[in-house]
Design a protein around this motif. Structure first.
Motif, PDB file in Angstrom:
ATOM      1  N   ARG A   1      41.463  43.862  44.373  1.00 11.75           N
ATOM      2  CA  ARG A   1      42.136  43.158  45.470  1.00 11.75           C
ATOM      3  C   ARG A   1      43.612  42.940  45.147  1.00 11.75           C
ATOM      4  O   ARG A   1      44.490  43.181  45.985  1.00 11.75           O
ATOM      5  N   ASP A   2      43.886  42.493  43.917  1.00  9.85           N
ATOM      6  CA  ASP A   2      45.284  42.262  43.528  1.00  9.85           C
ATOM      7  C   ASP A   2      46.073  43.565  43.531  1.00  9.85           C
ATOM      8  O   ASP A   2      47.251  43.590  43.918  1.00  9.85           O
ATOM      9  N   ALA A   3      45.438  44.647  43.105  1.00  8.63           N
ATOM     10  CA  ALA A   3      46.118  45.950  43.102  1.00  8.63           C
ATOM     11  C   ALA A   3      46.477  46.350  44.529  1.00  8.63           C
ATOM     12  O   ALA A   3      47.605  46.790  44.806  1.00  8.63           O
ATOM     13  N   LEU A   4      45.518  46.180  45.456  1.00  4.97           N
ATOM     14  CA  LEU A   4      45.775  46.545  46.858  1.00  4.97           C
ATOM     15  C   LEU A   4      46.842  45.648  47.472  1.00  4.97           C
ATOM     16  O   LEU A   4      47.707  46.112  48.223  1.00  4.97           O
ATOM     17  N   SER A   5      46.807  44.348  47.132  1.00  5.61           N
ATOM     18  CA  SER A   5      47.812  43.420  47.669  1.00  5.61           C
ATOM     19  C   SER A   5      49.196  43.728  47.136  1.00  5.61           C
ATOM     20  O   SER A   5      50.194  43.536  47.828  1.00  5.61           O
ATOM     21  N   GLY A   6      49.249  44.175  45.889  1.00  4.28           N
ATOM     22  CA  GLY A   6      50.544  44.306  45.218  1.00  4.28           C
ATOM     23  C   GLY A   6      51.172  45.676  45.271  1.00  4.28           C
ATOM     24  O   GLY A   6      52.344  45.827  44.918  1.00  4.28           O
ATOM     25  N   CYS A   7      50.424  46.695  45.718  1.00  4.43           N
ATOM     26  CA  CYS A   7      50.939  48.062  45.571  1.00  4.43           C
ATOM     27  C   CYS A   7      51.953  48.439  46.640  1.00  4.43           C
ATOM     28  O   CYS A   7      52.664  49.436  46.500  1.00  4.43           O
ATOM     29  N   GLY A   8      51.980  47.668  47.738  1.00  6.71           N
ATOM     30  CA  GLY A   8      52.959  47.967  48.791  1.00  6.71           C
ATOM     31  C   GLY A   8      52.579  49.158  49.648  1.00  6.71           C
ATOM     32  O   GLY A   8      53.390  49.631  50.450  1.00  6.71           O
ATOM     33  N   VAL A   9      51.358  49.662  49.499  1.00  7.81           N
ATOM     34  CA  VAL A   9      50.893  50.814  50.284  1.00  7.81           C
ATOM     35  C   VAL A   9      49.730  50.336  51.158  1.00  7.81           C
ATOM     36  O   VAL A   9      48.735  49.830  50.633  1.00  7.81           O
ATOM     37  N   PRO A  10      49.825  50.474  52.485  1.00  9.66           N
ATOM     38  CA  PRO A  10      48.750  50.007  53.355  1.00  9.66           C
ATOM     39  C   PRO A  10      47.436  50.738  53.099  1.00  9.66           C
ATOM     40  O   PRO A  10      47.433  51.958  52.886  1.00  9.66           O
ATOM     41  N   ALA A  11      46.343  49.979  53.136  1.00  8.23           N
ATOM     42  CA  ALA A  11      45.032  50.559  52.825  1.00  8.23           C
ATOM     43  C   ALA A  11      44.020  50.205  53.912  1.00  8.23           C
ATOM     44  O   ALA A  11      44.127  49.176  54.577  1.00  8.23           O
ATOM     45  N   VAL A  12      43.033  51.080  54.072  1.00  7.95           N
ATOM     46  CA  VAL A  12      41.878  50.810  54.936  1.00  7.95           C
ATOM     47  C   VAL A  12      40.621  50.914  54.079  1.00  7.95           C
ATOM     48  O   VAL A  12      40.470  51.858  53.296  1.00  7.95           O
ATOM     49  N   GLU A  13      39.742  49.922  54.217  1.00  8.17           N
ATOM     50  CA  GLU A  13      38.483  49.902  53.462  1.00  8.17           C
ATOM     51  C   GLU A  13      37.380  50.586  54.266  1.00  8.17           C
ATOM     52  O   GLU A  13      37.243  50.342  55.470  1.00  8.17           O
ATOM     53  N   VAL A  14      36.599  51.412  53.584  1.00  8.71           N
ATOM     54  CA  VAL A  14      35.493  52.137  54.219  1.00  8.71           C
ATOM     55  C   VAL A  14      34.190  51.832  53.498  1.00  8.71           C
ATOM     56  O   VAL A  14      34.167  51.764  52.264  1.00  8.71           O
ATOM     57  N   HIS A  15      33.116  51.649  54.259  1.00  6.99           N
ATOM     58  CA  HIS A  15      31.765  51.631  53.698  1.00  6.99           C
ATOM     59  C   HIS A  15      30.896  52.539  54.537  1.00  6.99           C
ATOM     60  O   HIS A  15      30.942  52.487  55.777  1.00  6.99           O
ATOM     61  N   LEU A  16      30.102  53.349  53.853  1.00  7.48           N
ATOM     62  CA  LEU A  16      29.181  54.238  54.557  1.00  7.48           C
ATOM     63  C   LEU A  16      28.151  53.424  55.329  1.00  7.48           C
ATOM     64  O   LEU A  16      27.861  53.711  56.495  1.00  7.48           O
ATOM     65  N   SER A  17      27.601  52.416  54.670  1.00 10.35           N
ATOM     66  CA  SER A  17      26.570  51.578  55.294  1.00 10.35           C
ATOM     67  C   SER A  17      27.213  50.347  55.921  1.00 10.35           C
ATOM     68  O   SER A  17      28.354  49.989  55.588  1.00 10.35           O
ATOM     69  N   ASN A  18      26.450  49.709  56.829  1.00 17.45           N
ATOM     70  CA  ASN A  18      26.885  48.414  57.362  1.00 17.45           C
ATOM     71  C   ASN A  18      26.419  47.353  56.377  1.00 17.45           C
ATOM     72  O   ASN A  18      25.250  46.951  56.384  1.00 17.45           O
ATOM     73  N   VAL A  19      27.338  46.893  55.530  1.00 15.65           N
ATOM     74  CA  VAL A  19      26.949  45.994  54.440  1.00 15.65           C
ATOM     75  C   VAL A  19      26.405  44.666  54.973  1.00 15.65           C
ATOM     76  O   VAL A  19      25.652  43.982  54.279  1.00 15.65           O
ATOM     77  N   HIS A  20      26.730  44.314  56.210  1.00 20.39           N
ATOM     78  CA  HIS A  20      26.244  43.048  56.780  1.00 20.39           C
ATOM     79  C   HIS A  20      24.771  43.104  57.178  1.00 20.39           C
ATOM     80  O   HIS A  20      24.158  42.070  57.436  1.00 20.39           O
ATOM     81  N   ARG A  21      24.215  44.298  57.208  1.00 16.92           N
ATOM     82  CA  ARG A  21      22.777  44.443  57.483  1.00 16.92           C
ATOM     83  C   ARG A  21      21.993  44.539  56.187  1.00 16.92           C
ATOM     84  O   ARG A  21      20.787  44.805  56.204  1.00 16.92           O
ATOM     85  N   ARG A  22      22.675  44.345  55.049  1.00 16.07           N
ATOM     86  CA  ARG A  22      22.027  44.526  53.747  1.00 16.07           C
ATOM     87  C   ARG A  22      21.962  43.186  52.998  1.00 16.07           C
ATOM     88  O   ARG A  22      22.048  42.134  53.594  1.00 16.07           O
TER      89      ARG A  22
END
Ligand code: DQA
Length: 148
Positions: A85-106
């Protein structure tokens, strides 16, 4: 535009890993389709996978100046990694998170993402198609928001 597609732990096992959840396509197959989709949108995409948290952190840290955006499936580290999380916040490059499954159904432990708040968006539950959707969304986001 140049995109970096990162995949976290155990995603190298796709194809044989819990096919009832993740399907039977290999990561290499999914990534070939994602790279081809990016090319169809005049973007270049490079993909990597690691089981090692620190390696993923280092790749994110090295993305500034080399990539315009990151698509990341942090896999199990989604639910545990302050470092990612800190790496993504600090890198200055916009990111999109992907999950194959719907983690909220797990299982409940998968319902929390430490990394999502450091991303501009999240896609889940659509299998490998999620990478295409994430690339599409990220390229549009970059067109509309970069430099603002
Ligand atoms: C995953 C979901 C995670 O909870 C799990 O640990 C993974 C894969 C997905 O793509 O659905 O490894 O990120």
């Amino acid at each position: 535009m140049k995109l970096l597609i990162l995949n976290g732990p155990n995603l190298g096992l796709l194809g044989t890993r819990e096919p009832e959840i993740y399907g039977s396509e290999t990561l290499a197959g999914m990534m070939a389709r994602a790279v081809a989709f990016a090319a169809s949108r005049n973007a270049e995409a490079e993909w990597r996978q690691s089981d090692i948290e620190g390696e993923l952190v280092a790749w994110i840290g090295g993305a500034r100046g080399a990539f315009d955006g990151i698509v990341i499936n942090p896999a199990a580290y989604t639910h545990t990694s302050v470092a990612l999380r800190d790496a993504l916040s600090g890198c200055g490059v916009p990111a999109v998170e992907v999950h194959l499954s719907n983690v909220h159904r797990r299982e409940p432990f998968r319902h929390t993402s430490l990394t999502a708040a450091a991303c501009v968006g999240q896609v889940m539950g659509f299998g490998a198609d999620g990478y295409r959707l994430a690339i599409e969304g990220l390229l549009n986001w970059l067109t509309n928001n970069r430099g603002k």
